[in-house]
Structures are given as C-alpha cells and as structure tokens.
Design an enzyme around this catalytic site. Structure first.
Site, PDB file in Angstrom:
ATOM      1  CG  ASP A   1      -5.283   1.966   4.038  1.00 54.73           C
ATOM      2  OD1 ASP A   1      -5.315   2.009   5.260  1.00 54.73           O
ATOM      3  OD2 ASP A   1      -4.392   2.869   3.778  1.00 54.73           O
TER       4      ASP A   1
ATOM      5  CD  GLU B   1      -8.017   4.971   7.473  1.00 56.43           C
ATOM      6  OE1 GLU B   1      -7.322   4.914   6.122  1.00 56.43           O
ATOM      7  OE2 GLU B   1      -7.415   4.826   8.198  1.00 56.43           O
TER       8      GLU B   1
HETATM    9  C1  NOJ Z   1      -4.299   3.982   7.018  1.00 57.15           C
HETATM   10  C2  NOJ Z   1      -4.029   2.797   7.974  1.00 57.15           C
HETATM   11  O1  NOJ Z   1      -5.249   2.661   8.993  1.00 57.15           O
HETATM   12  C3  NOJ Z   1      -2.739   2.854   8.731  1.00 57.15           C
HETATM   13  O2  NOJ Z   1      -2.802   1.804   9.629  1.00 57.15           O
HETATM   14  C4  NOJ Z   1      -1.860   3.211   7.594  1.00 57.15           C
HETATM   15  O3  NOJ Z   1      -0.528   3.289   8.486  1.00 57.15           O
HETATM   16  C5  NOJ Z   1      -1.803   4.217   6.779  1.00 57.15           C
HETATM   17  N1  NOJ Z   1      -3.166   3.958   6.086  1.00 57.15           N
HETATM   18  C6  NOJ Z   1      -1.124   3.855   5.502  1.00 57.15           C
HETATM   19  O4  NOJ Z   1      -1.349   2.914   4.662  1.00 57.15           O
END
Ligand code: NOJ
Length: 582
Positions: A226, A290
């Site tokens: 993430d 991501e």
């Molecule tokens: C990316 C995640 O996909 C999202 O849902 C989240 O709010 C943020 N990172 C913070 O962790």
C-alpha cells in the site's frame, strides 16, 4: 494465421526474468487477481460487517469463478479510522473480522482449492493507536524515532505552532499534526490517525520486514504494498513543495501542490529491493505495488529490471485514470493505453490490467453499464494479469451515500458540499449475492454501508441462473484465458478506430481467437475484411458476447460473417476463427 502488414503488432510472451529464486512461469502470470474488501464480502455473525469466515465460506464461489489469486484488503487490528488501512497491530486480526485461527482456516481452505492468498501490507504508516506511536509520543527508546517528527517553524500571533513546511496530506489539509506531549509535529501522508513510519530508521525497516515474514511464515503467497510512493520524504524539512496554479476551492487540496519532496524518493526503491530479496528467500512470492503516477516512467520504476528485480508488477491504473467517463472509452484510446504499457515495460516484465478497486468509482458507474462485459473481455484476454475488484464480475455499481451515512474519512474531511467528489463509500457497498434481505450479505438488521437497491435483480444467484449474464461471460473468459492461445499466445490488433477495437490472440497449432469490442454508444456493423492489416477467414464462431446483445445471429455457438458483424452499443464479442490450412 497469416498477418500481412507492417501495421500488425505482434507481441510474444515476455521473456522470463533471468534471476533465480522464482519459477520460470510463476503462478500469478496466468491467474486472475481478485480483490476482496473484507468488510463488504460476507457477514457471518450478523453485525453488518463482513468477516474472514465469510470469505472462507465463498471459496467455492471463487473457485467456480476461475479466480486463482485472492487479494485481501487489510483485516488487521485497527481503530478503523480508515477502515483497516490504519493498523494498530500488523500481526493480528481485528475482532470485527475474526481471529488468527480464522485466517489460518481461510488460508487452508483457499490453498486446498489451489487459490493463492495475497495480503495488503501497509508499511507507510500505522495507526496513532499503535503501541509504537504511543511510545514514540513519550520519547521512549527505541521508539522515539519510529515516526517522522518535526519542530515547529515558529508560533503565530495566537501562540499556535506553525508546521515546518507546506506539505499536504491526501485526506485534505496539512500533513503535519501537533502533539503537545512532544511539542512537535508528526507527519502523515494520509489521515491524521495514520502517522508515517520513519523508514530512515533501520529499526523501522527491520520491524516491517518482520511483519512481512510473520505472514509469509504463516503461508501467504504474496503482498500488495500500500501507498509505497509515500514511504520517504526528503530530509530537509524546510523545503516547501511547489504550488500548482490549480483552480480548486482552496489550497488544502493535495493536488494543489507538486510533490517532489514527498513522493517516489530514491530510498523507496532501496527498501523495495530489500523486500524483494527477503521475499525471494521464500519460493515464488508475488509483490504488487500501488503507485498512481502520471508519468508512466515513474510507474515502471517499481518493476525494477531484469538484473535488479523489484515488484512483480506495480498496478496498471491507466484504465482507471484515463477512462473517467463513457466518452473516454474509444478504441483508439484503449489501444494507446495498451501500447503505452507495453512500450514502457522493462524487458522480461509482465503486464497487468486494473479496472477498479476500493478507492475508485466502480467501472460500471464510471464508464457505463453497457461496457461491463467488453472491458472484462479486454482485461481478461490481453496478455497479462487482470485484477478484478469484487462485484465487477456481476457488474456491480456505485451506491449513492448521503452525507449522514458517509463513513469514509476522505469524503468526510471535505464536508457536506464536497464529500461526494472524494468519498470512496459508494464503491465499497456489500457484495450482492442474492435477492434475499441485505442481498444475502448479512442476516443482521443493518449493514455497515447500504446495499444497492438494484440487488433484487443484480446479484450472483440471478446471474448464475440466467442463460446469459455478466457472471457467465466472466466465467467463460476466466476459462478461456487458461488456454495456450491466451496464456502463451501473441497479440495482434486488427481494427483500431474510435468506435471499434479488435484484436486476435494466437499461437501456432492452437486455436486463434478474435475479440471485437464496439466501444461506441451506437449499434455498428463492422466489416473486418476492410482492415487490411490482418487476413481473416470469411466467418468465425461466437464463444461469448455481451449480455446486452439478444440477437439470434450472435448467440454463442453461431457462425458470424466477418464482413458484416453487427454489434450493439458497448458490445464485446469473442470469436474463434476456423483453422486455416496453409
Ligand atoms: C491506499 C489505500 O488504497 C487507501 O484505501 C488508503 O486509504 C490509503 N492507502 C492509506 O492507507
């Protein structure tokens, strides 16, 4: 299959990476990655929120769907300020989702069906309720430096501390929050309850590797990392980020700044490299990252290269970023998106295709329900790994959520007039299983987010029973992509216009498939023989088609004339070409 023109673009399967530690053809290459948002999949205890037992209970469904990789959004201990992405214990299960024993059971069940399980690891930040943060707050060693702390730049006339710089958080407003306990600010890329961990501290790096190892030792098959691009900020906290002349409603908006000092710092790649090495001490583990980056070269950096492998793939968000509404979806644009990825892909690396996730408007609502099947055909039948967000296989749509019902902190922070521009609640509503109360998601009196009103007709059970449905199309595609023509075959484009995109997948001595997508908002008749770059036979047989096409002539199994192919608006057709004697 003969190709006749220089315009024809054929892409062989990418060569295998040379480094060791991983199989030649790793499992994730031919697999579909299916994302489950655990709060919304299936609630087995009636509290209105989904749980791990619910996911385990649906193992047969996933198996039947043809999904071989399950990516679970976080289910770790969390105060739920960001619904699980704010973690207060990285190595335990939040009671709302169950227990570690439930997780082990889930893993065992999935593995027994040959379904891999990939976890969402959130290294960038913890919850402010994590013990590490609480101890850091008290300057207890060795935790004092576990987070990114900064002294104030000064104090304003009312005696309030001024943050060290203008850095903003994604969830609106300053990225700095003051704590009296330390008389310092801490940095948070996201919500103020998600303090960023300090990856310049080797102890933090070690802690996070231990988190990875904890789950790998338990048997998980990979990770989705993430928010990776936010892992480091420059050390000099006096640097303001440049302001973009942005016509937003105020300067608290993240997109009103450029982010040269807080995103994609070079140190991030060193940490990722270290994780890759650690993960490669286990056999065949998957790393997906991501990264939303405008410049494709910045995205590609997360792949690393042949001699310096990093992620197996950073998510390809181009089909989200560049397809924001119905009119964005044209054959030309899709072709450009596909080319852009292939043209920039480091040698030996594998593509992936993402239509949606828990942060985005669902694809059916973003670009239109008529395109659901065509876009699944595209992502499941191109070379590469498709990533499906739960419910996309049945064409689930976003749900209107009132301000009063809003849960997402991102939406909430923007207030009643603007929350809908940011809230992610609409795409996170419960999975629609059947036409019973709460769409079969929960037997409880209410659900954490409302169920879509359309659940009585749009649900898994109805689509399994229907003769043709999104779900049945999806299952056919999932089965097809296992065939050699797709798993190992080449790709060539036949028609690329704004209205139509047609491509073939082929491999010597294997069947050749032709996928024709009508992306326009009108019914069209296509003459595939007019397009000189591919020599095609006169006719072909229909394997599957979009559910919106009710015609007899295009029904599965029928023979269609490639000189006059009729497609309804948004329709996709998968055809098999007859074997041609050379
Ligand atoms: C990316 C995640 O996909 C999202 O849902 C989240 O709010 C943020 N990172 C913070 O962790």
């Amino acid at each position: 299959m003969k190709t006749t023109s220089t315009q024809t673009e054929a892409r062989a399967e990418q060569p295998e990476p040379k480094h060791s530690g991983r199989e030649k053809t790793p499992w994730w290459k031919n697999s579909i990655v299916y994302q489950v948002y655990p709060r919304s999949f299936l609630d087995t205890n009636g509290d209105g929120t989904g749980d791990l037992k619910g996911i385990t209970a649906k193992a047969d469904y996933l198996d039947d769907l043809g999904v071989k990789t399950l990516w679970l959004s976080p289910f770790f201990t969390s105060p739920m300020a960001d619904f699980g992405y704010d973690i207060s214990n990285f190595i335990d299960v939040d009671p709302i989702f169950g227990s570690l024993a439930d997780f082990d059971e889930l893993l065992k069940t999935m593995h027994s069906k040959d379904i891999k399980v990939v976890l969402d690891i959130v290294p960038n930040h913890s919850s402010d309720e994590h013990e590490w943060f609480q101890r850091s707050l008290r300057r207890e060693e060795p935790y004092a430096d576990y987070y990114v702390w900064a002294d104030p730049k000064g104090f304003n006339d009312s005696g309030n501390p001024i943050p060290p710089n203008n850095w903003l958080c994604l969830f609106r407003g300053s990225a700095w929050t003051w704590r009296e306990e330390r008389s310092q600010f801490y940095y948070h890329s996201f919500h103020r309850k998600q303090p960023d961990l300090n990856f310049r501290n080797p102890l933090v790096q070690e802690e996070m590797k231990n988190v990875f190892k904890f789950w790998l030792d338990r048997g998980v098959d990979g990770v989705r990392v993430d928010g990776l691009k936010h892992l480091f900020q420059v050390e000099d906290q006096n640097l303001d980020e440049p302001v973009i002349d942005w016509a937003g409603f105020n300067n608290l908006h993240y997109t009103s700044l450029m982010h040269p000092f807080t995103e994609d710092q070079p140190e991030t790649f060193e940490v990722l490299r270290d994780w890759r090495k650690m993960m490669d001490t286990y056999p065949n583990k998957l790393i997906m990252t991501e990264a939303y980056n405008e410049d494709i070269r910045d995205v590609m950096k997360y792949y690393g290269n042949d001699t310096d492998p990093l992620a197996d793939f950073p998510f390809n968000f181009r089909l989200i970023e560049k397809l924001q509404n119905r009119s964005d979806v044209t054959g030309t644009r899709l072709k450009n998106i596909i080319d852009e990825w292939f043209d920039n892909l480091p040698e030996g690396k594998w593509p992936n295709w993402v239509l949606g996730n828990h942060d985005q408007i669902r694809v059916a609502s973003r670009v239109g329900t008529d395109l659901v099947d065509a876009l699944n055909m595209l992502t499941l039948l191109l070379p590469g790994t498709p990533v499906t967000y739960y419910g996309e296989e049945i064409g689930m749509q976003d749900v209107y959520i009132s301000w009063e019902d809003t849960k997402d902190p991102w939406g909430y922070n923007f207030g009643p007039d603007h929350y809908r521009e940011h809230s992610r609640d609409p795409c996170r509503t419960p999975m629609q299983w059947d036409a019973t109360a709460n769409a079969g998601f929960s037997k409880g009196p209410s659900t954490w987010l409302p169920v879509n009103d359309n659940y009585k007709t749009l649900n898994v059970k109805a689509q399994l029973e229907a003769r043709e449905s999104h779900l049945k199309v999806y299952k056919t595609l999932a089965r097809l992509r296992q065939e050699n023509s797709f798993a190992k075959g080449k790709l060539a484009f036949s028609v690329v216009t704004d209205e139509v995109l047609a491509f073939i997948r082929y491999l010597e001595d294997e069947p050749t498939y032709l996928v024709v997508l009508n992306l326009s908002a009108n019914d069209v008749v296509v003459n595939l023989h007019h397009h000189a770059n591919l020599e095609l036979p006169p006719d072909a047989s229909v394997i599957t088609r979009s559910v919106s096409d009710k015609s007899e002539e295009n029904s599965p199994g029928s023979k269609v004339n490639l000189s006059a192919l009729t497609l309804v608006r948004g329709e996709g057709l998968v055809l098999q070409l007859p074997f041609v004697e050379e």
